[in-house]
Motif scaffolding. Structure first.
Motif, short mmCIF file in Angstrom:
data_model
loop_
_atom_site.label_atom_id
_atom_site.label_comp_id
_atom_site.label_asym_id
_atom_site.label_seq_id
_atom_site.Cartn_x
_atom_site.Cartn_y
_atom_site.Cartn_z
N TRP A 1 38.30 -1.20 37.79
CA TRP A 1 36.54 -1.24 38.52
C TRP A 1 37.53 -1.00 39.79
O TRP A 1 39.00 -1.51 40.12
N THR B 1 36.31 -2.57 43.42
CA THR B 1 35.31 -3.47 43.93
C THR B 1 35.95 -3.90 45.84
O THR B 1 37.28 -3.75 45.57
N GLY B 2 35.03 -3.77 46.42
CA GLY B 2 35.10 -4.28 47.67
C GLY B 2 34.86 -4.26 48.38
O GLY B 2 33.39 -4.30 48.65
N THR C 1 30.59 -2.81 44.27
CA THR C 1 31.58 -2.65 43.11
C THR C 1 31.25 -1.79 41.71
O THR C 1 29.84 -1.54 41.53
N THR D 1 32.55 1.00 38.08
CA THR D 1 33.93 1.14 36.66
C THR D 1 33.43 3.25 36.90
O THR D 1 32.51 3.27 37.48
N ASN E 1 32.76 7.39 39.96
CA ASN E 1 32.54 5.63 39.86
C ASN E 1 30.96 4.83 39.98
O ASN E 1 30.62 5.76 41.33
N GLY F 1 28.46 2.08 39.77
CA GLY F 1 28.20 0.97 39.76
C GLY F 1 27.01 0.20 40.83
O GLY F 1 26.13 1.16 41.17
N SER G 1 25.22 -1.70 44.25
CA SER G 1 25.86 -1.75 45.40
C SER G 1 24.61 -2.62 46.11
O SER G 1 23.16 -2.34 46.21
N LYS H 1 39.05 -2.03 49.89
CA LYS H 1 38.67 -2.07 48.44
C LYS H 1 40.02 -2.38 47.38
O LYS H 1 41.20 -1.99 47.79
#
Length: 211
Positions: free
Chosen positions: A28, A30-31, A61, A63, A70, A72, A74, A203
């Protein structure tokens, strides 16, 4: 007297990530990332001065479905303000949508990346100024479709921490309701908004099954 010695096998973790991409399948990412800007303008002939401030931040974030890809979510917020002696203009944009990012290099220290994020945007703009010695606000608000893109580079520290630097192009197609503070009349307009900016971000990479 004889001495007996018992040996016990010990299994050590010998995993070496030195030759692996940090953007591995199952992890994952994430940031937070953002941008900020400020400026001033002065016309010496008319003695007209103006000041502008602008900032944007994004929380994302996602995966890695496969190595270096990736997918995810936003969430993006943008605000700008410009004012001079006669008027003030303030606008706010809120955006949410899915986000896909692809990292081009398998290097362990980082990679050039490209990301795309289509989604829904809310927009509000207020323009205030004096008209015949009366302060009047023109208000535009509504929503529509947005498309955000970034081209940049991610630098990775210890397979966990990621620092991003990117060039962003954002465009929104909005349906707005226009009105004023002095009467109840309003009308609908179609509005296109776009901007280009530089951004920086921080991140964290998290394993799906951390040790």
């Amino acid at each position: 007297m004889p001495t007996l010695t018992f040996a016990q096998d010990t299994k050590l973790d010998s995993t070496d990530y030195g030759n692996q991409t940090p953007f591995r399948k199952g992890r994952w990412l994430t940031g937070l990332s953002g941008a900020i800007g400020s400026g001033s303008f002065e016309n010496t002939k008319t003695d007209n001065k103006s000041i502008s401030n602008w900032y944007r931040f994004e929380i994302a974030t996602g995966t890695f479905l496969i190595d270096r890809l990736n997918l995810g979510l936003s969430v993006n917020m943008e605000r700008s303000n410009e004012e001079n002696e006669n008027e003030e203009n303030t606008s706010e944009t809120f955006f949410v949508g899915p986000k896909g990012t692809y990292y081009l290099s398998p290097s362990s220290i980082g990679s050039v990346f490209f990301s795309l994020s289509p989604g829904y945007a809310l927009y509000r703009e207020t323009l205030g100024g004096l008209e015949d010695e009366i302060y009047v606000e023109n208000i535009n608000k509504g929503g529509g479709f947005g498309f955000l893109s970034t081209f940049g580079f991610s630098y990775v520290i210890q397979d966990r921490i990621v620092f991003d630097l990117g060039l962003n192009y954002n465009v929104y197609w909005l349906n707005l309701n226009q009105g004023t503070s002095v009467n109840q009349n309003s009308n609908n307009v179609t509005y296109e908004l776009s901007n280009i900016s530089f951004s920086f971000g921080f991140k964290i990479l998290i394993d799906s099954k951390p040790l």
